[in-house]
Motif scaffolding. Sequence first.
Motif, PDB file in Angstrom:
ATOM      1  N   ALA A  66       0.826  -1.209   0.000  1.00  0.00           N
ATOM      2  CA  ALA A  66       0.000   0.000   0.000  1.00  0.00           C
ATOM      3  C   ALA A  66       0.863   1.264   0.000  1.00  0.00           C
ATOM      4  CB  ALA A  66      -0.946   0.006   1.201  1.00  0.00           C
ATOM      5  N   TYR A  67       2.118   1.128   0.356  1.00  0.00           N
ATOM      6  CA  TYR A  67       3.024   2.277   0.404  1.00  0.00           C
ATOM      7  C   TYR A  67       4.033   2.264  -0.743  1.00  0.00           C
ATOM      8  CZ  TYR A  67       1.018   2.876   5.000  1.00  0.00           C
ATOM      9  OH  TYR A  67       0.132   3.060   6.035  1.00  0.00           O
ATOM     10  N   SER A  68       3.841   1.382  -1.723  1.00  0.00           N
ATOM     11  CA  SER A  68       4.787   1.276  -2.833  1.00  0.00           C
ATOM     12  C   SER A  68       4.914   2.591  -3.604  1.00  0.00           C
ATOM     13  CB  SER A  68       4.401   0.138  -3.775  1.00  0.00           C
ATOM     14  OG  SER A  68       3.130   0.397  -4.361  1.00  0.00           O
ATOM     15  N   LEU A  69       3.850   3.391  -3.622  1.00  0.00           N
ATOM     16  CA  LEU A  69       3.893   4.682  -4.301  1.00  0.00           C
ATOM     17  C   LEU A  69       5.024   5.552  -3.750  1.00  0.00           C
ATOM     18  CD1 LEU A  69       2.630   6.738  -6.293  1.00  0.00           C
ATOM     19  CD2 LEU A  69       1.097   7.412  -4.435  1.00  0.00           C
ATOM     20  N   LYS A  70       5.219   5.501  -2.439  1.00  0.00           N
ATOM     21  CA  LYS A  70       6.269   6.329  -1.823  1.00  0.00           C
ATOM     22  C   LYS A  70       7.647   5.929  -2.348  1.00  0.00           C
ATOM     23  CE  LYS A  70       3.531   8.885   0.006  1.00  0.00           C
ATOM     24  NZ  LYS A  70       3.503  10.215  -0.597  1.00  0.00           N
ATOM     25  N   GLY A  71       7.887   4.628  -2.516  1.00  0.00           N
ATOM     26  CA  GLY A  71       9.154   4.168  -3.070  1.00  0.00           C
ATOM     27  C   GLY A  71       9.327   4.580  -4.524  1.00  0.00           C
ATOM     28  N   GLU A  72       8.235   4.509  -5.292  1.00  0.00           N
ATOM     29  CA  GLU A  72       8.278   4.911  -6.696  1.00  0.00           C
ATOM     30  C   GLU A  72       8.622   6.393  -6.823  1.00  0.00           C
ATOM     31  OE1 GLU A  72       4.385   3.862  -8.109  1.00  0.00           O
ATOM     32  OE2 GLU A  72       4.673   1.753  -7.550  1.00  0.00           O
ATOM     33  N   GLU A  73       8.127   7.191  -5.899  1.00  0.00           N
ATOM     34  CA  GLU A  73       8.374   8.634  -5.948  1.00  0.00           C
ATOM     35  C   GLU A  73       9.848   8.971  -5.745  1.00  0.00           C
ATOM     36  OE1 GLU A  73       4.045  10.143  -4.268  1.00  0.00           O
ATOM     37  OE2 GLU A  73       5.779  10.150  -2.928  1.00  0.00           O
ATOM     38  N   LEU A  74      10.557   8.156  -4.985  1.00  0.00           N
ATOM     39  CA  LEU A  74      11.965   8.453  -4.710  1.00  0.00           C
ATOM     40  C   LEU A  74      12.774   8.615  -5.993  1.00  0.00           C
ATOM     41  CD1 LEU A  74      12.753   6.087  -1.700  1.00  0.00           C
ATOM     42  CD2 LEU A  74      12.584   8.575  -1.660  1.00  0.00           C
ATOM     43  N   GLY A  75      12.531   7.735  -6.965  1.00  0.00           N
ATOM     44  CA  GLY A  75      13.289   7.807  -8.199  1.00  0.00           C
ATOM     45  C   GLY A  75      12.908   8.963  -9.099  1.00  0.00           C
ATOM     46  N   GLU A  76      11.751   9.530  -8.883  1.00  0.00           N
ATOM     47  CA  GLU A  76      11.227  10.588  -9.725  1.00  0.00           C
ATOM     48  C   GLU A  76      11.481  11.993  -9.160  1.00  0.00           C
ATOM     49  OE1 GLU A  76       6.937  11.515 -11.841  1.00  0.00           O
ATOM     50  OE2 GLU A  76       7.065   9.920 -10.361  1.00  0.00           O
ATOM     51  N   THR A  77      11.693  12.086  -7.869  1.00  0.00           N
ATOM     52  CA  THR A  77      11.826  13.382  -7.203  1.00  0.00           C
ATOM     53  C   THR A  77      13.185  14.004  -7.477  1.00  0.00           C
ATOM     54  OG1 THR A  77      10.381  12.621  -5.417  1.00  0.00           O
ATOM     55  CG2 THR A  77      11.727  14.551  -4.967  1.00  0.00           C
ATOM     56  N   THR A  78      13.167  15.241  -7.981  1.00  0.00           N
ATOM     57  CA  THR A  78      14.420  15.973  -8.181  1.00  0.00           C
ATOM     58  C   THR A  78      14.552  17.140  -7.211  1.00  0.00           C
ATOM     59  OG1 THR A  78      13.483  17.444  -9.870  1.00  0.00           O
ATOM     60  CG2 THR A  78      14.473  15.365 -10.633  1.00  0.00           C
ATOM     61  N   ALA A  79      13.439  17.487  -6.547  1.00  0.00           N
ATOM     62  CA  ALA A  79      13.448  18.568  -5.559  1.00  0.00           C
ATOM     63  C   ALA A  79      12.199  18.419  -4.699  1.00  0.00           C
ATOM     64  CB  ALA A  79      13.450  19.935  -6.240  1.00  0.00           C
ATOM     65  N   LEU A  80      12.256  19.001  -3.506  1.00  0.00           N
ATOM     66  CA  LEU A  80      11.130  18.987  -2.573  1.00  0.00           C
ATOM     67  C   LEU A  80      10.660  20.413  -2.325  1.00  0.00           C
ATOM     68  CD1 LEU A  80      12.555  16.535   0.120  1.00  0.00           C
ATOM     69  CD2 LEU A  80      10.914  16.003  -1.678  1.00  0.00           C
ATOM     70  N   MET A  81       9.355  20.539  -2.049  1.00  0.00           N
ATOM     71  CA  MET A  81       8.799  21.840  -1.714  1.00  0.00           C
ATOM     72  C   MET A  81       7.931  21.684  -0.476  1.00  0.00           C
ATOM     73  SD  MET A  81       6.577  24.482  -4.069  1.00  0.00           S
ATOM     74  CE  MET A  81       7.972  24.840  -5.133  1.00  0.00           C
ATOM     75  N   PHE A  82       8.026  22.657   0.418  1.00  0.00           N
ATOM     76  CA  PHE A  82       7.242  22.658   1.651  1.00  0.00           C
ATOM     77  C   PHE A  82       6.704  24.056   1.919  1.00  0.00           C
ATOM     78  CE2 PHE A  82      10.788  19.669   2.346  1.00  0.00           C
ATOM     79  CZ  PHE A  82      10.096  18.510   2.627  1.00  0.00           C
ATOM     80  N   GLY A  83       5.598  24.122   2.631  1.00  0.00           N
ATOM     81  CA  GLY A  83       5.173  25.362   3.250  1.00  0.00           C
ATOM     82  C   GLY A  83       5.934  25.508   4.551  1.00  0.00           C
ATOM     83  N   ARG A  84       5.794  26.643   5.189  1.00  0.00           N
ATOM     84  CA  ARG A  84       6.556  26.929   6.406  1.00  0.00           C
ATOM     85  C   ARG A  84       6.297  25.925   7.525  1.00  0.00           C
ATOM     86  NH1 ARG A  84       9.233  31.178   9.494  1.00  0.00           N
ATOM     87  NH2 ARG A  84       9.844  30.028  11.339  1.00  0.00           N
ATOM     88  N   ARG A  85       5.024  25.626   7.822  1.00  0.00           N
ATOM     89  CA  ARG A  85       4.722  24.724   8.942  1.00  0.00           C
ATOM     90  C   ARG A  85       5.218  23.306   8.681  1.00  0.00           C
ATOM     91  NH1 ARG A  85       0.381  28.363   9.824  1.00  0.00           N
ATOM     92  NH2 ARG A  85      -0.980  27.410   8.310  1.00  0.00           N
ATOM     93  N   SER A  86       5.068  22.829   7.457  1.00  0.00           N
ATOM     94  CA  SER A  86       5.567  21.481   7.149  1.00  0.00           C
ATOM     95  C   SER A  86       7.091  21.449   7.203  1.00  0.00           C
ATOM     96  CB  SER A  86       5.066  21.009   5.785  1.00  0.00           C
ATOM     97  OG  SER A  86       3.678  20.773   5.846  1.00  0.00           O
ATOM     98  N   TYR A  87       7.725  22.498   6.728  1.00  0.00           N
ATOM     99  CA  TYR A  87       9.186  22.562   6.849  1.00  0.00           C
ATOM    100  C   TYR A  87       9.595  22.483   8.318  1.00  0.00           C
ATOM    101  CZ  TYR A  87      13.921  24.276   7.009  1.00  0.00           C
ATOM    102  OH  TYR A  87      15.253  24.398   7.288  1.00  0.00           O
ATOM    103  N   ASP A  88       8.926  23.256   9.166  1.00  0.00           N
ATOM    104  CA  ASP A  88       9.255  23.237  10.592  1.00  0.00           C
ATOM    105  C   ASP A  88       9.041  21.855  11.210  1.00  0.00           C
ATOM    106  OD1 ASP A  88      10.022  25.899  10.592  1.00  0.00           O
ATOM    107  OD2 ASP A  88       8.118  26.632  11.399  1.00  0.00           O
TER     108      ASP A  88
END
Length: 190
Positions: free
Chosen positions: A42-64
């Motif tokens: 059920a969490y395989s999507l998270k593993g698939e995303e690792l290979g595709e991600t070139t950068a991350l973006m967060f709002g302030r609260r999530s960054y904190d």
Amino acid sequence: MTRELVYTGFMSLDGVVDSPGGEVEGHRSGGWVMQTEFVPEAYSLKGEELGETTALMFGRRSYDAFAPIWPGSEDHAAYKDLPKYIVSTTLTDDDLVDGWGPITVLRSVDDVAALKQGDGGAIFIHGSAELARRLADADLIDRYNLLVFPVVLGAGKSIFSHIDRDKQNLRLRESATYSNGVAKLVYDVV
């Protein structure tokens, strides 16, 4: 060609993304992801995303919330050296953590739009419900990678706006369901 901006997250059936990991995040029903039977596929999507991600973006609260944990997390080691973009009007350089790759503070939705016009691959937004809502309202989100959990929470943050706006069509790219009731839904914004 523009960079793809992808929102990825855990969502309740009624659209709440607030406090999936624990009560410390502030929602009275916090921790609802951990209260669902663990089924690895059920969490395989998270593993698939690792290979595709070139950068991350967060709002302030999530960054904190993520910055004190993710830099040293084995589960998030692949993200450590990737560029991070934090969208905030109040974050200062003194607020940034060391040892978590290059971090750039963006001050507006216009800054995000300009970033999308640059070179590079997919940028993934984790958490950051308010940021995702603002970016969706500005037609900047290109895809939603959602794991929808079999729970109705009734209140909490949503990534979808409740303002009166033009209809936005989505095209289902991929879907799957799992024995624990979780559904994977990957939608492209048309």
